[in-house]
Design a protein around this motif. Structure first.
Motif, PDB file in Angstrom:
ATOM      1  N   UNK A  33      25.263  39.223  39.511  1.00  0.00           N
ATOM      2  CA  UNK A  33      24.999  38.881  40.910  1.00  0.00           C
ATOM      3  C   UNK A  33      24.829  37.364  41.013  1.00  0.00           C
ATOM      4  N   UNK A  34      25.706  36.727  41.782  1.00  0.00           N
ATOM      5  CA  UNK A  34      25.677  35.272  41.938  1.00  0.00           C
ATOM      6  C   UNK A  34      25.074  34.937  43.292  1.00  0.00           C
ATOM      7  N   UNK A  93      30.393  32.048  45.666  1.00  0.00           N
ATOM      8  CA  UNK A  93      31.344  33.090  46.099  1.00  0.00           C
ATOM      9  C   UNK A  93      32.617  33.035  45.261  1.00  0.00           C
ATOM     10  N   UNK A  94      33.104  31.821  45.042  1.00  0.00           N
ATOM     11  CA  UNK A  94      34.319  31.690  44.234  1.00  0.00           C
ATOM     12  C   UNK A  94      34.051  32.135  42.801  1.00  0.00           C
ATOM     13  N   UNK A  95      32.898  31.772  42.254  1.00  0.00           N
ATOM     14  CA  UNK A  95      32.564  32.171  40.893  1.00  0.00           C
ATOM     15  C   UNK A  95      32.519  33.692  40.764  1.00  0.00           C
ATOM     16  N   UNK A  96      31.866  34.343  41.720  1.00  0.00           N
ATOM     17  CA  UNK A  96      31.768  35.807  41.682  1.00  0.00           C
ATOM     18  C   UNK A  96      33.152  36.446  41.742  1.00  0.00           C
ATOM     19  N   UNK A  97      34.029  35.885  42.578  1.00  0.00           N
ATOM     20  CA  UNK A  97      35.385  36.422  42.694  1.00  0.00           C
ATOM     21  C   UNK A  97      36.143  36.249  41.384  1.00  0.00           C
ATOM     22  N   UNK A  98      35.961  35.113  40.727  1.00  0.00           N
ATOM     23  CA  UNK A  98      36.637  34.871  39.447  1.00  0.00           C
ATOM     24  C   UNK A  98      36.114  35.810  38.373  1.00  0.00           C
ATOM     25  N   UNK A  99      34.796  35.974  38.310  1.00  0.00           N
ATOM     26  CA  UNK A  99      34.228  36.926  37.341  1.00  0.00           C
ATOM     27  C   UNK A  99      34.794  38.327  37.569  1.00  0.00           C
ATOM     28  N   UNK A 100      34.792  38.769  38.824  1.00  0.00           N
ATOM     29  CA  UNK A 100      35.221  40.135  39.134  1.00  0.00           C
ATOM     30  C   UNK A 100      36.670  40.372  38.756  1.00  0.00           C
ATOM     31  N   UNK A 101      37.511  39.342  38.915  1.00  0.00           N
ATOM     32  CA  UNK A 101      38.937  39.532  38.639  1.00  0.00           C
ATOM     33  C   UNK A 101      39.290  39.348  37.168  1.00  0.00           C
ATOM     34  N   UNK A 102      38.303  38.959  36.355  1.00  0.00           N
ATOM     35  CA  UNK A 102      38.576  38.737  34.931  1.00  0.00           C
ATOM     36  C   UNK A 102      37.718  39.621  34.029  1.00  0.00           C
ATOM     37  N   UNK A 103      37.281  40.751  34.554  1.00  0.00           N
ATOM     38  CA  UNK A 103      36.643  41.752  33.700  1.00  0.00           C
ATOM     39  C   UNK A 103      35.133  41.815  33.724  1.00  0.00           C
ATOM     40  N   UNK A 134      31.589  24.421  39.776  1.00  0.00           N
ATOM     41  CA  UNK A 134      32.771  25.279  39.777  1.00  0.00           C
ATOM     42  C   UNK A 134      33.402  25.314  38.391  1.00  0.00           C
ATOM     43  N   UNK A 135      33.494  24.156  37.746  1.00  0.00           N
ATOM     44  CA  UNK A 135      34.068  24.092  36.399  1.00  0.00           C
ATOM     45  C   UNK A 135      33.216  24.877  35.400  1.00  0.00           C
ATOM     46  N   UNK A 136      31.898  24.794  35.543  1.00  0.00           N
ATOM     47  CA  UNK A 136      31.008  25.548  34.654  1.00  0.00           C
ATOM     48  C   UNK A 136      31.196  27.045  34.858  1.00  0.00           C
ATOM     49  N   UNK A 137      31.346  27.465  36.111  1.00  0.00           N
ATOM     50  CA  UNK A 137      31.609  28.875  36.391  1.00  0.00           C
ATOM     51  C   UNK A 137      32.910  29.330  35.769  1.00  0.00           C
ATOM     52  N   UNK A 138      33.948  28.491  35.865  1.00  0.00           N
ATOM     53  CA  UNK A 138      35.232  28.828  35.245  1.00  0.00           C
ATOM     54  C   UNK A 138      35.093  28.932  33.731  1.00  0.00           C
ATOM     55  N   UNK A 139      34.317  28.020  33.146  1.00  0.00           N
ATOM     56  CA  UNK A 139      34.110  28.051  31.694  1.00  0.00           C
ATOM     57  C   UNK A 139      33.435  29.348  31.265  1.00  0.00           C
TER      58      UNK A 139
END
Length: 330
Positions: A53-54, A65-75, A168-173
């Protein structure tokens, strides 16, 4: 007179380059902050039995919101919880077994601090992302991830710019590290993107689009040419397969082959068995091949259809370029 005419001209390109330089420097600073805390955050999320939960307020919320979407789409099952709405009922989204990532550059967002008692009561692990570790939020966290002494690109030092880029970069990492740890594949990614072009490229296989069963045109080698033409017209694929009585593929005959036959011979026997004019060893493909692979091979070989066969050369279907394009495969 418009007062803007009195302003000194602005070198927009120079400002853009300065902004990018500051944001690039923010990423370089962030890289110095990646240590055992990052590893521990990944371990906590991997052990999560519920959802990630972000939460974040303002610009941090948009990044969240973007981080949560990225997490959800990558497993990593994840969703965004607005901290303001959480205080008015949405906190019911949070249950024991979840993990929270709370984002606040200052580390002291009032809206998020109001949620702390329940987060602690539920024994939900808390990961924070903030500028440094001095605020009450990171002080309360199980893992406090920090951005470091990042300078905002905004000349006033007010609008979140470099800090949101770094967050955002940390979330992607985090997302990429978790993706790698889970052994997440392109097929897994496609399953969460079935409606997009990527989903079609990765999920659609020849077996999903081919003409089979009663829609499959086929005749036997002793079938006279006039009856072959009836089969081609009836199935409306501009061709027919020629098979033996065990359904093994022997050849193909298309309306193009018919035109070429007429060009060569102005008159011919309509009772001619198709085995005498069929094209032997036609192009074939497996039903398990991806649809995009079929399209690529058609383009390479400059053909418009494949006969679909199994491992024993049994004819099971036909797929055409029209089928692939109509399905949105490209």
């Amino acid at each position: 007179m418009n007062s803007s005419n009195c302003l000194e001209p602005i070198d927009f390109e120079k400002v853009a380059l300065e902004t990018l330089a500051l944001e690039r420097h923010a990423i370089e600073i962030l890289a110095t902050q990646i240590d055992h805390r990052f590893r521990r955050a990944c371990e906590i999320i991997l052990q999560c039995k519920g959802r990630l939960v972000v939460t974040g307020m303002g610009k941090s919320g948009h990044i969240g919101r973007k981080m949560a979407a990225t997490f959800a789409s990558t497993g990593t099952p994840s969703f965004f919880m607005h901290p303001g709405e959480a205080g008015h009922g949405d906190l019911g989204m949070l249950v024991r077994g979840d993990v929270v990532i709370a984002i606040s550059n200052s580390g002291k967002s009032d809206e998020i601090m109001m949620l702390m008692p329940l987060i602690k009561h539920l024994q939900v692990p808390l990961i924070t992302i903030s500028g440094d570790a001095t605020g009450p939020m990171p002080q309360s966290a199980d893992v406090a991830l920090t951005l470091g002494p990042v300078q905002e690109a905004c000349p006033l030092g007010l609008a979140p710019t470099s800090t949101t880029t770094a967050t955002l970069a940390l979330g992607d990492a985090l997302a990429v590290a978790l993706l790698d740890a889970r052994g997440f594949t392109a097929d897994d990614f496609a399953r969460s993107h079935p409606a997009g072009a990527l989903g079609k490229r990765l999920l659609l296989h020849v077996k999903h689009l081919m003409h089979s069963g009663d829609a499959l045109p086929k005749v036997y080698p002793d079938t006279p040419l006039n009856k072959v033409l009836y089969e081609i017209s009836d199935k409306r694929l501009g061709m027919t397969t020629i098979v033996d009585h065990n359904n093994k593929l022997l050849g193909i005959f298309t309306d193009g082959d018919l035109r070429r036959l007429i060009d060569r011979q102005q008159s011919f026997d309509v009772n001619l068995p198709i085995s005498e004019v069929m094209i032997r060893q036609p192009a074939t493909i497996s039903s398990e091949a991806r649809a995009v692979e079929a399209l690529e091979k058609m383009n390479e070989r400059k053909i418009t259809q494949f006969i679909v066969v199994d491992a024993d050369n049994t004819t099971i279907g036909v797929i055409s370029m029209h089928d692939l394009i109509q399905a949105g495969v490209n």
